[in-house]
Motif scaffolding. Sequence first.
Motif, PDB file in Angstrom:
ATOM      1  N   SER A  70      35.901  33.561  -7.593  1.00  0.00           N
ATOM      2  CA  SER A  70      36.502  32.287  -6.907  1.00  0.00           C
ATOM      3  C   SER A  70      37.948  32.796  -6.341  1.00  0.00           C
ATOM      4  O   SER A  70      38.709  32.085  -5.483  1.00  0.00           O
ATOM      5  CB  SER A  70      36.617  31.007  -7.863  1.00  0.00           C
TER       6      SER A  70
ATOM      7  N   ASP B 105      48.875  29.503  -1.907  1.00  0.00           N
ATOM      8  CA  ASP B 105      47.560  29.658  -2.638  1.00  0.00           C
ATOM      9  C   ASP B 105      47.615  31.129  -3.512  1.00  0.00           C
ATOM     10  O   ASP B 105      46.863  31.467  -4.200  1.00  0.00           O
ATOM     11  CB  ASP B 105      46.399  29.890  -1.890  1.00  0.00           C
TER      12      ASP B 105
ATOM     13  N   THR C 140      43.304  32.537  -3.161  1.00  0.00           N
ATOM     14  CA  THR C 140      41.857  32.281  -2.886  1.00  0.00           C
ATOM     15  C   THR C 140      42.011  32.198  -1.335  1.00  0.00           C
ATOM     16  O   THR C 140      40.943  31.830  -0.737  1.00  0.00           O
ATOM     17  CB  THR C 140      41.594  30.570  -3.061  1.00  0.00           C
ATOM     18  N   ASN C 141      43.102  32.625  -0.790  1.00  0.00           N
ATOM     19  CA  ASN C 141      43.213  32.378   0.703  1.00  0.00           C
ATOM     20  C   ASN C 141      44.267  33.301   1.289  1.00  0.00           C
ATOM     21  O   ASN C 141      45.585  33.577   0.603  1.00  0.00           O
ATOM     22  CB  ASN C 141      43.802  30.787   0.785  1.00  0.00           C
TER      23      ASN C 141
ATOM     24  N   ARG D 160      37.328  22.130   2.066  1.00  0.00           N
ATOM     25  CA  ARG D 160      38.327  23.217   2.064  1.00  0.00           C
ATOM     26  C   ARG D 160      39.464  23.016   3.205  1.00  0.00           C
ATOM     27  O   ARG D 160      40.655  23.117   3.203  1.00  0.00           O
ATOM     28  CB  ARG D 160      37.918  24.720   1.791  1.00  0.00           C
TER      29      ARG D 160
ATOM     30  N   ARG E 113      47.349  19.578   3.451  1.00  0.00           N
ATOM     31  CA  ARG E 113      48.552  20.212   2.976  1.00  0.00           C
ATOM     32  C   ARG E 113      49.348  20.808   4.078  1.00  0.00           C
ATOM     33  O   ARG E 113      50.784  20.626   3.855  1.00  0.00           O
ATOM     34  CB  ARG E 113      48.105  21.688   2.127  1.00  0.00           C
TER      35      ARG E 113
ATOM     36  N   LYS F 204      47.952  23.573  -5.186  1.00  0.00           N
ATOM     37  CA  LYS F 204      47.781  24.810  -5.058  1.00  0.00           C
ATOM     38  C   LYS F 204      47.324  25.320  -6.285  1.00  0.00           C
ATOM     39  O   LYS F 204      47.299  24.720  -7.328  1.00  0.00           O
ATOM     40  CB  LYS F 204      49.139  25.688  -5.013  1.00  0.00           C
ATOM     41  N   PRO F 205      46.213  26.395  -6.491  1.00  0.00           N
ATOM     42  CA  PRO F 205      45.782  26.947  -5.050  1.00  0.00           C
ATOM     43  C   PRO F 205      44.581  26.037  -4.546  1.00  0.00           C
ATOM     44  O   PRO F 205      43.752  25.485  -5.432  1.00  0.00           O
ATOM     45  CB  PRO F 205      45.364  28.424  -5.566  1.00  0.00           C
ATOM     46  N   ILE F 206      44.357  26.221  -3.340  1.00  0.00           N
ATOM     47  CA  ILE F 206      43.255  25.678  -2.768  1.00  0.00           C
ATOM     48  C   ILE F 206      42.034  26.631  -3.167  1.00  0.00           C
ATOM     49  O   ILE F 206      42.292  27.823  -2.756  1.00  0.00           O
ATOM     50  CB  ILE F 206      43.609  25.521  -1.213  1.00  0.00           C
TER      51      ILE F 206
ATOM     52  N   ALA G  34      38.800  28.663  -3.103  1.00  0.00           N
ATOM     53  CA  ALA G  34      38.082  29.332  -2.189  1.00  0.00           C
ATOM     54  C   ALA G  34      36.801  29.019  -1.452  1.00  0.00           C
ATOM     55  O   ALA G  34      36.483  29.422  -0.349  1.00  0.00           O
ATOM     56  CB  ALA G  34      37.927  30.993  -2.591  1.00  0.00           C
ATOM     57  N   TYR G  35      36.195  28.245  -2.232  1.00  0.00           N
ATOM     58  CA  TYR G  35      34.879  27.547  -1.733  1.00  0.00           C
ATOM     59  C   TYR G  35      35.105  26.183  -1.831  1.00  0.00           C
ATOM     60  O   TYR G  35      35.738  25.458  -2.495  1.00  0.00           O
ATOM     61  CB  TYR G  35      33.728  28.003  -2.713  1.00  0.00           C
TER      62      TYR G  35
ATOM     63  N   GLU H 153      33.832  24.331  -5.093  1.00  0.00           N
ATOM     64  CA  GLU H 153      34.902  24.017  -6.063  1.00  0.00           C
ATOM     65  C   GLU H 153      35.968  23.365  -5.953  1.00  0.00           C
ATOM     66  O   GLU H 153      36.779  22.972  -6.740  1.00  0.00           O
ATOM     67  CB  GLU H 153      35.714  25.432  -6.116  1.00  0.00           C
TER      68      GLU H 153
END
Lengths: 204, 1616
Positions: free
Chosen positions: A7, A39, A77-78, B906, B913, B924-926, B928-929, B932
């Motif tokens: 992730s 992030d 994540t970004n 997302r 944000r 944070k953090p956002i 990745a999927y 989630e």
Amino acid sequence: MAAAGPSVFLLMVSGQVESAQFPEYDDLYCKYCFVYGHDWAPTAGLEEGISQITSKSRDVPHALVWNFPIDVTFKSTNPFGWPQIVLSVYGPDVFGNDVVRGYGAVHVPLSPGRHKRTIPMFVPESTSKLQKFTSWFMGRRPEYTDPKVVAQGEGREVTRVRSQGFVTLLFNVVTKDMRKLGYDTGPSDSQGVLGPSPPQGLPP
Amino acid sequence: MDPKEEKVKIITEEFVENDEDADVGRKNTSKTQRQKRKKQLRTAGPKEMVSGKPHGGSQQGPAQEDPDPDTHLLSMPAQRGPRSLPPLPSASRTGFAEFSMRERMREKLKAARSKAESALLQEIPTPRPRRLRSPSEKELETEFGAEPGRETKRTAQDIDSQSYSRVKFRDCVRKVKSKPPPPPGFPSAEEAYNFFTFTFDPEPEELEEKPKAKPREGANQEEAEGEEEEPPVQGDEEELLNGRDAEDFLLGLDHGAEDFVAMRPAYYESVHVQLQKEREFLFTPSRLTVPTSKKLPENMQPRFLEDEGLYIGTRPEVPRAMQNIMENRLLVQEPDRRWFGDDGRILALPNPIRPSPSRPPALTQEQDIHAELETLYKKAVRYVQRTQHMIGSGDLPENFQLDIDISGLIFTHHPCFSREHVLAAKLAQLYDQYLARSQRNKAQFLADKLQALRNAVQMGLDPEKSHKSVDITPKTINEYKSEIRETRKLRDAEQETDRTLLKTIIKVWKEMKSLREFQRFTNTPLKLVLRKEKVDQKADEEAYEAEIQTEISELLEEHSEEYEQKMEEYRTGYQQWKAWKKAQRAKKKKKKQAAEEHHDEEAEEPPPGEGPVKPIPPEPIQQAVLEQEVRERAARSRRRPGEPMLVPELSLAGNVTPNDQCPRAEVLRREDVKRRSVYLKVIFNDKEVSRTEGRPLGADFRVHFGQIFSLQIVNWPESLTLQVYETVGHSGTTLLAEVFLPIPETTVVTGRAPIEEVEFSSNQHVALDHEGVGSGVPLSFEADGSNQLILMTSGKVSHSVSWAIGENGIPLIPPLSQQNTGFRSILKRADAISSIGTSGLTDMKKLAMWAAESKLDPNDPSNAPLMQLISVATSGKSYVPEFFRLEQLQREFDFVSDEELNRAKRFRLLCLRSQEVPEFRNYKPIPAYDREIMDKVFQDYEKRLRDRNVIETKDHIDSHRAVVAKYLQQVRESVLNRFLVAKHHFLLTDLVVEEEVPNISILGLSLFKLAEQKRPLRPRRKGRKKVTAQNLSNGDIKLLVNIIRAYDIPVRRPTTSKFQQPSRSSRTFRERHTASPTTHSPTHSADSPLGQVLVRPFVEVSFQRTICHTTTAEGPNPSWNEELELPFRAPNGDYSTTSLQSVKDDVFINIFDEVLFDVLEDDRERGSGIHTRIERHWLGCVKIPFSTIYCQARIDGTFKIDIPPVLLGYSKERSVLAERGFEPVRSLSEGSYITLFVTIEPQLVPGESVREKFDSQEDEKLLQATEKFHAECAFKFPNRQCLTTVIDISGKTVFVTRYLKPLNPPQELLNAYPNNPQATAELVARYVSLIPFLPDAVSFAGVCDLWSTSDQFLDLLAGDEEEHAVLLCNYFLSLGKKAWLVMGNAIPEGPTAYVLTREQSHYLIWNPCSGHFYGQFDTFCPLKSVGCLIGPDNIWFNIQRYDSPLRINFDVTKPKLWKSFFSRSLPYPGLSSVQPEELVYQRTDKAAAAELQDRIEKILKEKVMDWRPRHLTRWNRYCTSTLRHFLPLLESSRGEEVEEDHRAELLRQLGDYRFSGFPLHMPYSELKPLIEAVYSTGVHNIDVPNVEFALAVYIHPYPKNVLSVWIYVASLIRNR
């Protein structure tokens, strides 16, 4: 969830602040810090550092060598807000006051591998001739409120800067799980992975 | 200069003399002499130059006097004396050495030479004679008379004088000359050498007796010779001395010269004269500024382009003086002012110098630079024109090809055309026309049509015949008839044209033939043959006649119809006329009676112009006339019957006369034609892509190219042009014309494209000098030159343009998407309908309608596609899209549909944000999927959105408050949104830390600092470094609270007081121990002798539920001097400025009394153990909002402790009494005080208010005045608060005095104390203070201070100091007091607003938030400095030396102490108030208040129980009810003077309980502060097992929903 893959992706940056070219100045030290987006989070290593003072070498290029190591790992994540390294170089002026000699920033290279970056450095200019003189005289040159300003675009239009010299940085970048999260950052990452051909533009 | 002038004079004299002897044309002789006398001249020349100057004046006289040359010879030495320089040139010696010999020669030569030279003299320029006569020449004259030798001398002298200054060869010659001189009379060695080696002409000529005529060049060479020989003359003096003879001779000569030269004093010109002269010649432009009017044409105003908004660059910097000089000079030199622009300044280009060099600085270290400067090789990329259509995808062939076949060029006119050519071209043109017409055969078509129509009419008229066409109605017949008429006319016209054309062809051909005959040669091979086609005369005649007859009949019919119509008209007209006439007549009759004599005339002629004219009856048509007409027309337009049909045929079979048989002019023309050649350039999209070879122009003016150009193109072509160039010989190329070729349709591919001809013509004018007729010049074929015609060069290019076909047979045509102009042709390819449909006619139905209306002939082949279109369109088969798409490619780029994008959690999170929505600002953090991201992340946000308009009453018990809270929230949001942009607006100071612009004092100070000691003896406090808040995290910030000391803490009442009889066991521990002196503090010991009960206070600081407390001190004036450190947590971990500003937490500083109870049950154990219980009794608190600390950075001062009005078991009386004597000042305000120092570590940079200029409705002048006032005030006292304009709740700038206006307080309050104004004032102040306090910094975090008007304030029931102060001030004004708003600094608020009132003799300072008032000289007044006073009509800025209220004078009438805003120079303009006219107060609903009271009580009780989770909480109902009854009393007395009664009352009711409790009082805003307040008292902390609690709430409603809340909390312990 673990079966679905990672992730976060990891970005490991190691390298060093190698040397600098400041033709007019001597006895400089530098600070570095990283600026990154929301992030991003550092997971290991030092986010900021301050180097030793170095003097000019006596041979011709007159390089100021620090060889100051950088070693930090980020997770994110970004890719938005990809880390930037912000350098600020300081040194004594004629009167022995510590004044800033240059600010500079560069993004950590996106693609894995070894990268050498030379950053031009600059300092903010005084707003008037008189202030220039007094700041020189009193050893209080204009400085950024925060060196991290140089990594952001907002509000820069109100400043004027003068370029000062160059700092050479060496990065060794390792990424993990970038591709698994769907980010393709370069040719070396694409080895062995099916996908579109590596981007052109680099001479073979 | 002088010698020269003198010489001139002398020469004139000489002229006089010369006239005597040289009669034979002076010039001639002198020239001759010049040649001869060179040597002598050389002698005299320099001498004259040297001597002439000093002695000129004196010598002249004697020289003229003396007639005898010999005497002069003798006197010469005497005169030589004064000479500074011996004037004897060595060359002279030579001259004389040869003299005798030469003389002889000269005698012989003279005659011949003079003759030859006379011719030359003519050419000699005018200065020559002047030179010839030098004074030395005169010597000779006197010496030798008019002898021939004189001439020789003169020549030499002339040359010498000329060459005097030339010293080119001096050095080398001097070397030679330094040898000893030869014996006199003979040439010296070097002279001889020179003589023979140098090749000067005149000398040899003299020597060798060549009396040749000397050309002019000879003279020049003499000069050259003179140059060579002269230098020694100057150089060697001793040589001269040696040559005695020669010298003698020379001396004699000198004498002679002096005799004749007039000697004068040195010529001197005074400076003034000189200046005068100079002034005549020199022009010195003035440095003064030229008036603009001089620089501009008369009556013109200077025009400044810059002011008109045009850009003019920066002019180069030129000093003003230089500009003036230049302008003055230009004005004199070029009076036409063309150097001056419209603005009266010299025209100047913008300064071309850039401020900074654009070249990068040269860097020395190459190796290191390489990395950046290294050039990378990039493959060339094909340029794709971007302006137009980009090629879409790459699957199409990348190159498209357009083949342009240029086969040839024919000139229809060319300058080189002969007359015959002109005719031939005309003929050819006519023939082409004829061919075209005959091919179309329109006449025949029309004739057929006519026939068909006639048949139709015939059938229509005979119904029995037209059995099948029943639909033919009379109407159609009429239509047919009219159509017949039209068609007939058309046919006639066509036929006539045909015939005229034929006639013209024949005529031109005839002309041509006659021309050929006339000029007797043929230029063109053109030949016209008329072929006659025999016709059957009989049939022809019949047909002709029949045609005529039909026509006549038709015409007759038409005419008869017309006649009928006209007759009808006539009749009606006639009737009218008759009627009118009658009327006239009747009138006339009347008139006649009046005037009988004029009867006749009047009757005969009615007044003209009146009434209708008598209509003329139409003449019936005569058939004969008609027939005549028809026949005439037929004869004109039609072939006569029986006449053979003539068919012209043009051939090129003729012979052209060869050149040798043509006249010269024609040959010239043909040659000219041959010299010419033509080529074409192919221009594609305005760029030349290729050109043909130059081909010579043929005799027939045809050029054959036969070249095919294949253009590889990328884009759809925009234009295709051919340029025709003509080359004449080798001279040059001229562009004749441009031919625009149409871009071919996509169907036109190579191989199928027809050769087309495009005409071109040029407007060039050419007139030729041969047979060619030229272009653009008049030309006539008539003998008399009439009937001129002007022909222009013109011609035709035959070409074909087509699309190439690729290897696989696909035409190489750019794709459809590329074509914008060409998209029509694409559709055309699709079907024929759209080919028309897209040509602008999109509405098919309209088109069909138009076609029907205009009666398009459906059978006309040219209408065929249109008819087809209409038929299809009306049938509705064609497809025209009904929508228009703007970005037709957008969908290609959408990688996911909009719905899907909106569903993506997302993406949504990222958007929120980045919009800085509060809930997600620092999320944070956002992940990745999407998967989630939990849905609950959005829950709060969505709920907030949903609830925006729903008023929730859960938190707000009072519904009104809920509404207000909601409203406040909305105002806050809108204001925040408004300033969100402004927040991202940066100033330099935000980014760059820079020293202030130094003024001289700072500079001097810093200079002084340099000399300062590094470590001064008395170090100064240095400011802490401020930290920007953004890079902080939890735990980084600490709140430091320094508790220093307190004054006048209430002390315990002696337990032996009237109402409490403590049992032995419950005696306080303290009491026992007071006896032991060891534990006593000094204060304590001071008190103890008096038998007073002491207090052991300690301070507890609670902040964000963290509690710290000091050690316990003793006595009513304890001194702790302790620093407490409390951690600070920002909400949500957001340490940004805005977030910190909106922290609403308060710092509670509570003072407790520590009470120790001996709980030992048995006295017997006292000796062996100590068993005590510690109780703490709340004494009071100080509450400081965190926002205040944050904004102030530090709070330092003495604060009044908020002590409840009733503090059971404690009293202050004693201390007050005790200390009154010592500190009279303190006695003025009763209460307890604590000295604190609060700060944040590290120091945070407080947020700045937005520096945005708000729009305003104030007068611009007023705003300027405020700025000026501000600047002046800030200059004098930068630290003092000066307020002139504020921002109202809608974000507009408002002048502050508009807020002040007498406003009525609630009547209820006024009625309370009708006779006591002071009490009323206090009550009003209390009312105001009951309105909850909410700092603006909290509500409008980081934005600004907003001022709401009093009614808004009362509606909102929340506001900060300004609103309170304004309201209070307005009330006071309405009560008739003199009141001002005081802007100043107070503790702990910082910059704040207080109210100042003037009582009879003194001033009172009111704290509007607490309702307290202070005298001006009260030391404990929280107001510490006064910046300005604001009244309803003016603002006064404090310009006194001090700003503490203790030390200033509040008399605003003294201008030395108070600077007023409105003064005599700026009178008060009478600003209208923003406040309402009157405040309306609703009575608060008592029932609602009671209900609220109950609910609060319930909630608080629950809370207390919650806070005591480990113990049972018992409520003493009896006590509660007692307290509840007591609270209204407190309210009515405002907490004063009830203590004793209350105590007694309580004692009576709760006799056997030890009671500890107190009433809390606060304005009601929300529930949370109430709970906090109760919590902070720590009543619940008592954990004595048998403790009971009592809690009572009382709410006193004031008008306008202002609620005063009293909470009585108490703990009871039953005494045993």
